[in-house]
Design a protein around this motif. Structure first.
Motif, PDB file in Angstrom:
ATOM      1  N   PRO A 108      23.620  76.159  99.369  1.00  0.00           N
ATOM      2  CA  PRO A 108      24.447  76.510 100.525  1.00  0.00           C
ATOM      3  C   PRO A 108      23.641  77.303 101.562  1.00  0.00           C
ATOM      4  O   PRO A 108      22.696  78.016 101.224  1.00  0.00           O
ATOM      5  N   ASP A 109      24.031  77.155 102.824  1.00  0.00           N
ATOM      6  CA  ASP A 109      23.378  77.922 103.900  1.00  0.00           C
ATOM      7  C   ASP A 109      23.481  79.403 103.597  1.00  0.00           C
ATOM      8  O   ASP A 109      24.557  79.918 103.280  1.00  0.00           O
ATOM      9  N   GLY A 110      22.356  80.078 103.649  1.00  0.00           N
ATOM     10  CA  GLY A 110      22.333  81.519 103.407  1.00  0.00           C
ATOM     11  C   GLY A 110      22.461  81.908 101.948  1.00  0.00           C
ATOM     12  O   GLY A 110      22.534  83.080 101.623  1.00  0.00           O
ATOM     13  N   GLY A 111      22.520  80.942 101.073  1.00  0.00           N
ATOM     14  CA  GLY A 111      22.673  81.235  99.651  1.00  0.00           C
ATOM     15  C   GLY A 111      21.471  80.789  98.847  1.00  0.00           C
ATOM     16  O   GLY A 111      20.491  80.254  99.370  1.00  0.00           O
ATOM     17  N   GLU A 112      21.570  81.008  97.573  1.00  0.00           N
ATOM     18  CA  GLU A 112      20.519  80.624  96.638  1.00  0.00           C
ATOM     19  C   GLU A 112      20.791  79.218  96.108  1.00  0.00           C
ATOM     20  O   GLU A 112      21.948  78.820  95.970  1.00  0.00           O
ATOM     21  N   PRO A 113      19.731  78.488  95.795  1.00  0.00           N
ATOM     22  CA  PRO A 113      19.945  77.166  95.204  1.00  0.00           C
ATOM     23  C   PRO A 113      20.535  77.287  93.805  1.00  0.00           C
ATOM     24  O   PRO A 113      20.208  78.199  93.053  1.00  0.00           O
ATOM     25  N   VAL A 114      21.421  76.361  93.479  1.00  0.00           N
ATOM     26  CA  VAL A 114      22.082  76.355  92.184  1.00  0.00           C
ATOM     27  C   VAL A 114      22.058  74.928  91.647  1.00  0.00           C
ATOM     28  O   VAL A 114      22.344  73.973  92.382  1.00  0.00           O
ATOM     29  N   ALA A 115      21.723  74.782  90.373  1.00  0.00           N
ATOM     30  CA  ALA A 115      21.770  73.471  89.732  1.00  0.00           C
ATOM     31  C   ALA A 115      23.085  73.337  88.981  1.00  0.00           C
ATOM     32  O   ALA A 115      23.503  74.250  88.276  1.00  0.00           O
ATOM     33  N   THR A 116      23.749  72.208  89.165  1.00  0.00           N
ATOM     34  CA  THR A 116      24.978  71.930  88.431  1.00  0.00           C
ATOM     35  C   THR A 116      24.828  70.567  87.760  1.00  0.00           C
ATOM     36  O   THR A 116      24.079  69.715  88.229  1.00  0.00           O
ATOM     37  N   ASP A 117      25.533  70.373  86.664  1.00  0.00           N
ATOM     38  CA  ASP A 117      25.537  69.079  85.992  1.00  0.00           C
ATOM     39  C   ASP A 117      26.680  68.245  86.540  1.00  0.00           C
ATOM     40  O   ASP A 117      27.810  68.728  86.650  1.00  0.00           O
ATOM     41  N   VAL A 118      26.368  67.018  86.883  1.00  0.00           N
ATOM     42  CA  VAL A 118      27.381  66.098  87.393  1.00  0.00           C
ATOM     43  C   VAL A 118      27.241  64.775  86.641  1.00  0.00           C
ATOM     44  O   VAL A 118      26.180  64.480  86.091  1.00  0.00           O
ATOM     45  N   PRO A 119      28.293  63.956  86.610  1.00  0.00           N
ATOM     46  CA  PRO A 119      28.158  62.647  85.972  1.00  0.00           C
ATOM     47  C   PRO A 119      27.035  61.851  86.643  1.00  0.00           C
ATOM     48  O   PRO A 119      26.924  61.826  87.866  1.00  0.00           O
ATOM     49  N   ALA A 120      26.191  61.213  85.835  1.00  0.00           N
ATOM     50  CA  ALA A 120      25.043  60.477  86.362  1.00  0.00           C
ATOM     51  C   ALA A 120      25.432  59.109  86.906  1.00  0.00           C
ATOM     52  O   ALA A 120      24.646  58.476  87.592  1.00  0.00           O
ATOM     53  N   GLY A 121      26.592  58.634  86.613  1.00  0.00           N
ATOM     54  CA  GLY A 121      27.042  57.335  87.099  1.00  0.00           C
ATOM     55  C   GLY A 121      28.545  57.319  87.204  1.00  0.00           C
ATOM     56  O   GLY A 121      29.217  58.299  86.914  1.00  0.00           O
ATOM     57  N   ARG A 122      29.042  56.187  87.624  1.00  0.00           N
ATOM     58  CA  ARG A 122      30.493  56.045  87.734  1.00  0.00           C
ATOM     59  C   ARG A 122      31.087  55.844  86.345  1.00  0.00           C
ATOM     60  O   ARG A 122      30.565  55.080  85.556  1.00  0.00           O
ATOM     61  N   ALA A 123      32.156  56.539  86.075  1.00  0.00           N
ATOM     62  CA  ALA A 123      32.834  56.395  84.783  1.00  0.00           C
ATOM     63  C   ALA A 123      34.330  56.526  85.023  1.00  0.00           C
ATOM     64  O   ALA A 123      34.764  57.242  85.926  1.00  0.00           O
ATOM     65  N   GLY A 124      35.092  55.849  84.197  1.00  0.00           N
ATOM     66  CA  GLY A 124      36.543  55.925  84.300  1.00  0.00           C
ATOM     67  C   GLY A 124      37.057  57.288  83.878  1.00  0.00           C
ATOM     68  O   GLY A 124      36.359  58.076  83.241  1.00  0.00           O
ATOM     69  N   GLU A 125      38.278  57.542  84.235  1.00  0.00           N
ATOM     70  CA  GLU A 125      38.903  58.831  83.954  1.00  0.00           C
ATOM     71  C   GLU A 125      38.923  59.152  82.463  1.00  0.00           C
ATOM     72  O   GLU A 125      38.609  60.271  82.054  1.00  0.00           O
ATOM     73  N   SER A 126      39.291  58.186  81.637  1.00  0.00           N
ATOM     74  CA  SER A 126      39.353  58.423  80.196  1.00  0.00           C
ATOM     75  C   SER A 126      37.980  58.805  79.653  1.00  0.00           C
ATOM     76  O   SER A 126      37.853  59.747  78.878  1.00  0.00           O
ATOM     77  N   ALA A 127      36.947  58.075  80.072  1.00  0.00           N
ATOM     78  CA  ALA A 127      35.596  58.379  79.601  1.00  0.00           C
ATOM     79  C   ALA A 127      35.157  59.769  80.039  1.00  0.00           C
ATOM     80  O   ALA A 127      34.547  60.509  79.253  1.00  0.00           O
ATOM     81  N   ARG A 128      35.495  60.157  81.277  1.00  0.00           N
ATOM     82  CA  ARG A 128      35.123  61.497  81.766  1.00  0.00           C
ATOM     83  C   ARG A 128      35.823  62.596  80.969  1.00  0.00           C
ATOM     84  O   ARG A 128      35.221  63.595  80.603  1.00  0.00           O
ATOM     85  N   ILE A 129      37.117  62.399  80.703  1.00  0.00           N
ATOM     86  CA  ILE A 129      37.872  63.406  79.947  1.00  0.00           C
ATOM     87  C   ILE A 129      37.302  63.537  78.539  1.00  0.00           C
ATOM     88  O   ILE A 129      37.021  64.639  78.060  1.00  0.00           O
ATOM     89  N   ARG A 130      37.123  62.403  77.868  1.00  0.00           N
ATOM     90  CA  ARG A 130      36.613  62.435  76.500  1.00  0.00           C
ATOM     91  C   ARG A 130      35.186  62.984  76.447  1.00  0.00           C
ATOM     92  O   ARG A 130      34.839  63.710  75.520  1.00  0.00           O
ATOM     93  N   ALA A 131      34.377  62.681  77.449  1.00  0.00           N
ATOM     94  CA  ALA A 131      33.005  63.204  77.483  1.00  0.00           C
ATOM     95  C   ALA A 131      33.009  64.720  77.628  1.00  0.00           C
ATOM     96  O   ALA A 131      32.248  65.420  76.958  1.00  0.00           O
ATOM     97  N   ALA A 132      33.876  65.241  78.484  1.00  0.00           N
ATOM     98  CA  ALA A 132      33.953  66.705  78.665  1.00  0.00           C
ATOM     99  C   ALA A 132      34.422  67.379  77.379  1.00  0.00           C
ATOM    100  O   ALA A 132      33.879  68.420  76.973  1.00  0.00           O
ATOM    101  N   LEU A 133      35.419  66.792  76.725  1.00  0.00           N
ATOM    102  CA  LEU A 133      35.929  67.370  75.480  1.00  0.00           C
ATOM    103  C   LEU A 133      34.886  67.285  74.366  1.00  0.00           C
ATOM    104  O   LEU A 133      34.672  68.244  73.619  1.00  0.00           O
TER     105      LEU A 133
END
Length: 191
Positions: A108-133
């Motif tokens: 962000p402008d004026g802020g520090e860089p931050v790394a976050t984990d995001v899904p690497a590809g498109r996935a359906g809602e069920s797959a995203r929920i189950r992956a997080a759990l």
């Protein structure tokens, strides 16, 4: 921790175990309540298939929790209905791998860089929920907290908890009170 909240959707009541994910509507409510952790929109609505897949994953995670607390007692809620450890391990790993994650740099402008984990590809809602759990369960089971994971030994309790203090024996103060009351009753019953 999300994994504990997930397995705690099986609870105890005076009349026996209660499944708070007993249908699609319950899954919708639970998903909305955990939308931030699961990466869901606040207007999330579960489907019948998603609900079934999440329940299957919950049983697998509960089976792995039961294995983690061994040789101690497991939760009595569903110990007789849990899948085997190998099948549970395969299911949890497959769910986590279904949505690979990648680091993303945010600066962000004026802020520090931050790394976050995001899904690497498109996935359906069920797959995203189950992956997080599944990822939450893997984090707990492979981390230092696994040694502090216990099944609550209080009468009628079916919850797992992470022991936060060396003298903690129960998941809650209420369970501790019930256990002490039951012990007192049994000690003084025949007098």
């Amino acid at each position: 921790m999300l994994a504990l909240e997930f397995v705690s959707t099986v609870r105890a009541t005076r009349s026996g175990p209660l499944d708070t994910l007993s249908d699609v509507a319950d899954m919708t409510g639970w998903g909305r309540a955990h939308a931030a952790e699961l990466g869901l929109a606040t207007d999330f609505t579960a489907t019948e298939d998603l609900w079934r897949e999440v329940i299957e994953l919950r049983q697998a995670v509960r089976a792995l929790f039961a294995r983690a607390v061994a040789p101690g007692p497991v939760s009595s809620a569903d110990a007789d209905r849990l899948p085997g450890a190998a099948a549970s391990l395969d299911l949890v790993n497959a769910a986590a791998l279904a949505v690979p994650r990648a680091p993303r740099l945010e600066w962000p402008d004026g802020g520090e860089p931050v790394a976050t984990d995001v899904p690497a590809g498109r996935a359906g809602e069920s797959a995203r929920i189950r992956a997080a759990l599944a990822a939450s369960a893997i984090e707990l089971l492979a981390g230092p907290e696994r040694g502090q994971l216990h099944a609550c030994p209080a009468p009628r309790c079916v919850l797992y908890f992470v022991k936060e203090h060396p003298r903690q024996e129960w998941c809650s103060v209420g369970c501790g009170n019930r256990a002490r009351a039951a012990r007192h009753y049994h000690q003084h019953k025949g007098r």
